[in-house]
Write a protein that holds these residues in place. Structure first.
Motif, PDB file in Angstrom:
ATOM      1  N   GLU A  16       0.832  -1.197   0.000  1.00 11.37           N
ATOM      2  CA  GLU A  16       0.000   0.000   0.000  1.00 11.37           C
ATOM      3  C   GLU A  16       0.872   1.254   0.000  1.00 11.37           C
ATOM      4  OE1 GLU A  16      -3.587   1.035   1.095  1.00 11.37           O
ATOM      5  OE2 GLU A  16      -3.901  -0.469  -0.420  1.00 11.37           O
ATOM      6  N   ARG A  20       0.682   4.663  -2.289  1.00  8.60           N
ATOM      7  CA  ARG A  20      -0.083   5.721  -1.627  1.00  8.60           C
ATOM      8  C   ARG A  20       0.518   7.083  -1.956  1.00  8.60           C
ATOM      9  NH1 ARG A  20      -3.584   5.225   2.727  1.00  8.60           N
ATOM     10  NH2 ARG A  20      -2.905   3.346   3.769  1.00  8.60           N
ATOM     11  N   ILE A  28      -5.011  12.624  -6.459  1.00  8.41           N
ATOM     12  CA  ILE A  28      -5.857  12.945  -7.622  1.00  8.41           C
ATOM     13  C   ILE A  28      -7.295  13.263  -7.161  1.00  8.41           C
ATOM     14  CG2 ILE A  28      -6.576  12.077  -9.901  1.00  8.41           C
ATOM     15  CD1 ILE A  28      -3.522  11.905  -9.510  1.00  8.41           C
ATOM     16  N   GLY A  61     -12.042   3.476   1.239  1.00  8.49           N
ATOM     17  CA  GLY A  61     -11.188   3.389   0.056  1.00  8.49           C
ATOM     18  C   GLY A  61     -11.107   4.648  -0.770  1.00  8.49           C
ATOM     19  N   LEU A  62     -11.718   5.760  -0.277  1.00 10.24           N
ATOM     20  CA  LEU A  62     -11.728   6.991  -1.078  1.00 10.24           C
ATOM     21  C   LEU A  62     -10.553   7.911  -0.776  1.00 10.24           C
ATOM     22  CD1 LEU A  62     -15.471   8.133  -1.344  1.00 10.24           C
ATOM     23  CD2 LEU A  62     -14.198   6.548  -2.754  1.00 10.24           C
ATOM     24  N   GLY A  63      -9.741   7.561   0.234  1.00  7.59           N
ATOM     25  CA  GLY A  63      -8.547   8.367   0.466  1.00  7.59           C
ATOM     26  C   GLY A  63      -8.535   9.177   1.749  1.00  7.59           C
ATOM     27  N   LYS A  64      -9.239   8.724   2.777  1.00  8.64           N
ATOM     28  CA  LYS A  64      -9.264   9.476   4.040  1.00  8.64           C
ATOM     29  C   LYS A  64      -7.920   9.343   4.767  1.00  8.64           C
ATOM     30  CE  LYS A  64     -13.134   7.315   5.261  1.00  8.64           C
ATOM     31  NZ  LYS A  64     -13.487   6.671   3.981  1.00  8.64           N
ATOM     32  N   THR A  65      -7.435   8.106   4.891  1.00 14.39           N
ATOM     33  CA  THR A  65      -6.153   7.896   5.565  1.00 14.39           C
ATOM     34  C   THR A  65      -5.036   8.575   4.785  1.00 14.39           C
ATOM     35  OG1 THR A  65      -7.015   5.709   6.107  1.00 14.39           O
ATOM     36  CG2 THR A  65      -4.698   6.106   6.608  1.00 14.39           C
ATOM     37  N   THR A  66      -5.072   8.411   3.472  1.00 20.64           N
ATOM     38  CA  THR A  66      -4.045   9.002   2.610  1.00 20.64           C
ATOM     39  C   THR A  66      -3.990  10.508   2.799  1.00 20.64           C
ATOM     40  OG1 THR A  66      -4.528   7.262   1.025  1.00 20.64           O
ATOM     41  CG2 THR A  66      -3.251   9.129   0.207  1.00 20.64           C
ATOM     42  N   TYR A 180     -14.987   8.931  -7.117  1.00 19.67           N
ATOM     43  CA  TYR A 180     -14.161   9.529  -8.166  1.00 19.67           C
ATOM     44  C   TYR A 180     -14.777   9.306  -9.543  1.00 19.67           C
ATOM     45  CZ  TYR A 180     -10.508  10.001  -4.623  1.00 19.67           C
ATOM     46  OH  TYR A 180      -9.800  10.354  -3.505  1.00 19.67           O
ATOM     47  N   ARG A 217      -9.054   2.611  -4.068  1.00 20.86           N
ATOM     48  CA  ARG A 217      -8.534   1.340  -3.535  1.00 20.86           C
ATOM     49  C   ARG A 217      -8.922   0.170  -4.453  1.00 20.86           C
ATOM     50  NH1 ARG A 217     -10.099   0.951   1.938  1.00 20.86           N
ATOM     51  NH2 ARG A 217      -8.061   1.713   2.556  1.00 20.86           N
TER      52      ARG A 217
HETATM   53  P1  ADP Z   1      -9.763   5.299   3.278  1.00 25.34           P
HETATM   54  O1  ADP Z   1      -8.930   5.738   4.440  1.00 25.34           O
HETATM   55  O2  ADP Z   1     -10.757   6.328   2.839  1.00 25.34           O
HETATM   56  O3  ADP Z   1     -10.403   3.948   3.459  1.00 25.34           O
HETATM   57  P2  ADP Z   1      -7.195   5.172   1.920  1.00 25.34           P
HETATM   58  O4  ADP Z   1      -6.680   6.532   2.188  1.00 25.34           O
HETATM   59  O5  ADP Z   1      -6.602   4.056   2.712  1.00 25.34           O
HETATM   60  O6  ADP Z   1      -8.787   5.137   2.016  1.00 25.34           O
HETATM   61  O7  ADP Z   1      -6.993   4.907   0.347  1.00 25.34           O
HETATM   62  C1  ADP Z   1      -6.912   3.617  -0.218  1.00 25.34           C
HETATM   63  C2  ADP Z   1      -5.861   3.556  -1.297  1.00 25.34           C
HETATM   64  O8  ADP Z   1      -6.339   4.247  -2.435  1.00 25.34           O
HETATM   65  C3  ADP Z   1      -4.547   4.225  -0.906  1.00 25.34           C
HETATM   66  O9  ADP Z   1      -3.579   3.292  -0.570  1.00 25.34           O
HETATM   67  C4  ADP Z   1      -4.102   4.963  -2.150  1.00 25.34           C
HETATM   68  O10 ADP Z   1      -3.141   4.212  -2.837  1.00 25.34           O
HETATM   69  C5  ADP Z   1      -5.324   5.062  -3.010  1.00 25.34           C
HETATM   70  N1  ADP Z   1      -5.840   6.445  -3.071  1.00 25.34           N
HETATM   71  C6  ADP Z   1      -6.801   6.994  -2.262  1.00 25.34           C
HETATM   72  N2  ADP Z   1      -7.071   8.250  -2.626  1.00 25.34           N
HETATM   73  C7  ADP Z   1      -6.277   8.531  -3.678  1.00 25.34           C
HETATM   74  C8  ADP Z   1      -6.119   9.704  -4.497  1.00 25.34           C
HETATM   75  N3  ADP Z   1      -6.857  10.801  -4.308  1.00 25.34           N
HETATM   76  N4  ADP Z   1      -5.207   9.650  -5.489  1.00 25.34           N
HETATM   77  C9  ADP Z   1      -4.484   8.531  -5.697  1.00 25.34           C
HETATM   78  N5  ADP Z   1      -4.605   7.391  -4.968  1.00 25.34           N
HETATM   79  C10 ADP Z   1      -5.483   7.388  -3.965  1.00 25.34           C
END
Ligand code: ADP
Length: 331
Positions: A16, A20, A28, A61-66, A180, A217
């Protein structure tokens, strides 16, 4: 399940980590969110303060942790990551809070699941940067206040409505992450392919993006499976034809629905005349857990207009009938 947006514990962290995004530029889409956070960062930096507490909500999977990790790196601070189920005892959260350095971020996933005691410890911590601990028991019990450094709490949740209002009110910023668009997911697929040193055509990336349920994700996961398929078939470049064949093999259809999505929809059509039908009835008839249906399957089916929610229950829409091939049979 290939198209589940939930994190798969079997996917190792380093896998991951490599893909990430690390900077706001690499992150993006989510233009609105980025715009608002950029303002927040600039203002906090100008005042030499920590960022306001932030609540991020939206499907998994939408990018909250990221986004939280990127914010910490933009602010030049550390980010500690935890999740509500790991904060069972009061000492779990107090231990984390006292270990924070000035400006640090604390990310709590699934924040709607915090127990009451932990939540009540967070109130003064968030508001006054103070930890109220009780020492001793019974009549001799005393409450002591321990000062904490200024920090930023980032809460993430898939169910913003399940947060208590005292907790919700303590966040200065409450932001929703959106599904997205295909063009955004295409860029994500291309970026990940590059990191994985996999050749893919524009059309191949679009094909994977189209079936990714609006979720990065899932896009990354589908890309990895298509890449496996290409390797076994000894194909060097992934194009749309190969992506199509591979995703059919993995039973992910043109809209990104898998067997369970189709089971939910067809059960609603065949056993309940297309609805309205209650969540529990759908769960009982399909053998799926009602929470899983509500939090994992349903958001995307609602988003693409295959399901509608009414006060009398869920309804399958004409678009879903058409997708499932019921056209002409029931209409
Ligand atoms: P959440 O915390 O919302 O469940 P994550 O932040 O873990 O989601 O994101 C899951 C994966 O999707 C990350 O490992 C990353 O690789 C990818 N990802 C999420 N948001 C983006 C983004 N905006 N642009 C590129 N990759 C992203």
């Amino acid at each position: 399940r290939l198209v589940s947006a939930e994190a798969n514990p079997k996917e190792s962290d380093c896998q991951e980590l490599g893909i990430r995004p690390q900077t706001l530029e690499d992150y993006i889409g989510q233009k609105e969110l980025k715009k608002i956070l950029k303002i927040g960062i600039a203002a906090a930096q100008a005042r030499e303060e920590s960022l306001d507490h932030l609540l991020l909500y939206g499907p998994p999977g939408l990018g909250k942790t990221t986004m939280s990790l990127i914010l910490a790196s933009e602010m030049g601070v550390d980010c500690k990551i935890t999740a509500a189920p790991a904060l069972e005892r009061p000492r779990d959260i107090t231990g984390l809070l006292v270990s924070l350095k000035p400006g640090d971020m604390l990310f709590i996933d699934e924040i709607h699941r915090l127990n009451r005691m932990t939540e009540e410890l967070l109130y003064p911590a968030m508001e006054d940067y103070r930890l109220d601990v009780t020492i001793g028991k019974g009549q001799s019990a005393k409450t002591r206040s321990i000062p904490l450094p200024r920090f930023t709490l980032i809460g993430a949740t898939t169910k913003v409505g399940a947060l208590t209002s005292p907790l919700r009110d303590r966040f200065g910023l409450i932001q929703r992450l959106r599904f997205y668009e295909v063009d955004e997911l295409t860029i994500i697929v291309q970026r990940t392919a590059k990191i994985l040193q996999t050749l893919i055509t524009q059309e191949g990336a679009v094909e994977i993006a189209r079936r990714s349920r609006g979720t990065p994700r899932i896009a990354n996961r589908l890309l990895k499976r298509v890449r496996d398929y290409a390797q076994v078939e000894k194909v060097s470049t992934i194009d749309d034809k190969l992506a199509n064949i591979a995703l059919d093999v993995f039973d992910v259809d043109q809209k990104g629905l898998d067997w369970t999505d189709r089971l939910v929809l067809s059960t609603m059509v065949e056993q309940f005349g297309g609805g309205p039908v209650g969540l529990e009835a759908i769960a009982a008839a399909t053998g799926e857990d009602s929470k899983t249906i509500e939090e994992v399957y349903e958001p995307y089916l609602l988003q693409i207009g295959y399901l509608n929610r009414t006060h009398r229950g869920r309804i399958v829409t004409p678009q879903a009938y058409e997708h499932l091939g019921y056209q002409g049979k029931l209409f």
